[in-house]
Write a protein that holds these residues in place. Structure first.
Motif, PDB file in Angstrom:
ATOM      1  N   VAL A 177      35.838  47.474  49.210  1.00 49.06           N
ATOM      2  CA  VAL A 177      35.892  46.090  48.729  1.00 49.06           C
ATOM      3  C   VAL A 177      34.900  45.228  49.504  1.00 49.06           C
ATOM      4  N   GLU A 178      34.823  45.413  50.815  1.00 52.27           N
ATOM      5  CA  GLU A 178      33.870  44.621  51.605  1.00 52.27           C
ATOM      6  C   GLU A 178      32.431  44.950  51.222  1.00 52.27           C
ATOM      7  N   TYR A 217      32.103  43.558  47.328  1.00 56.83           N
ATOM      8  CA  TYR A 217      32.330  42.151  47.027  1.00 56.83           C
ATOM      9  C   TYR A 217      32.189  41.219  48.220  1.00 56.83           C
ATOM     10  N   GLY A 240      35.826  39.256  48.854  1.00 58.06           N
ATOM     11  CA  GLY A 240      36.677  40.370  48.441  1.00 58.06           C
ATOM     12  C   GLY A 240      37.727  40.695  49.479  1.00 58.06           C
ATOM     13  N   LEU A 285      40.265  38.193  43.358  1.00 58.28           N
ATOM     14  CA  LEU A 285      39.725  39.526  43.094  1.00 58.28           C
ATOM     15  C   LEU A 285      39.308  39.687  41.633  1.00 58.28           C
ATOM     16  N   LEU A 320      35.998  37.976  41.124  1.00 58.32           N
ATOM     17  CA  LEU A 320      34.895  38.749  41.702  1.00 58.32           C
ATOM     18  C   LEU A 320      34.529  39.952  40.841  1.00 58.32           C
TER      19      LEU A 320
END
Length: 62
Positions: free
Chosen positions: A19-20, A23, A27, A53, A56
C-alpha cells in the motif's frame, strides 16, 4: 499457534509495504484509519479510512 501468528504478521507487513509503495503516505493513513476504526469499533473512523482507500484506488479511473 506461533506459525499462524508469524504468517499473519508477514501478511500484514507485506500488505502495508504494498500500500505504501502503490499509494504513498495517504494509503498508509487510510489503512491505519481503517484498522484503528475496526479494532476500536468506531464506524466513523473506519469509514473515513475506507473512503480514503477507495478514492486512492479509483483516482486513475476518474
Amino acid at each position: 499457534m506461533p506459525v499462524l501468528a508469524l504468517v499473519s504478521a508477514i501478511l500484514v507487513v507485506t500488505l502495508e509495504q504494498y500500500v505504501e509503495w502503490k499509494y504513498g503516505i495517504a494509503g498508509i493513513v487510510g489503512l491505519l484509519l481503517l484498522t484503528v476504526g475496526i479494532k476500536a469499533r468506531r464506524p466513523g473512523v473506519s469509514s473515513a479510512g475506507a473512503v480514503l482507500l477507495a478514492l486512492l484506488v479509483a483516482r486513475p479511473a476518474l
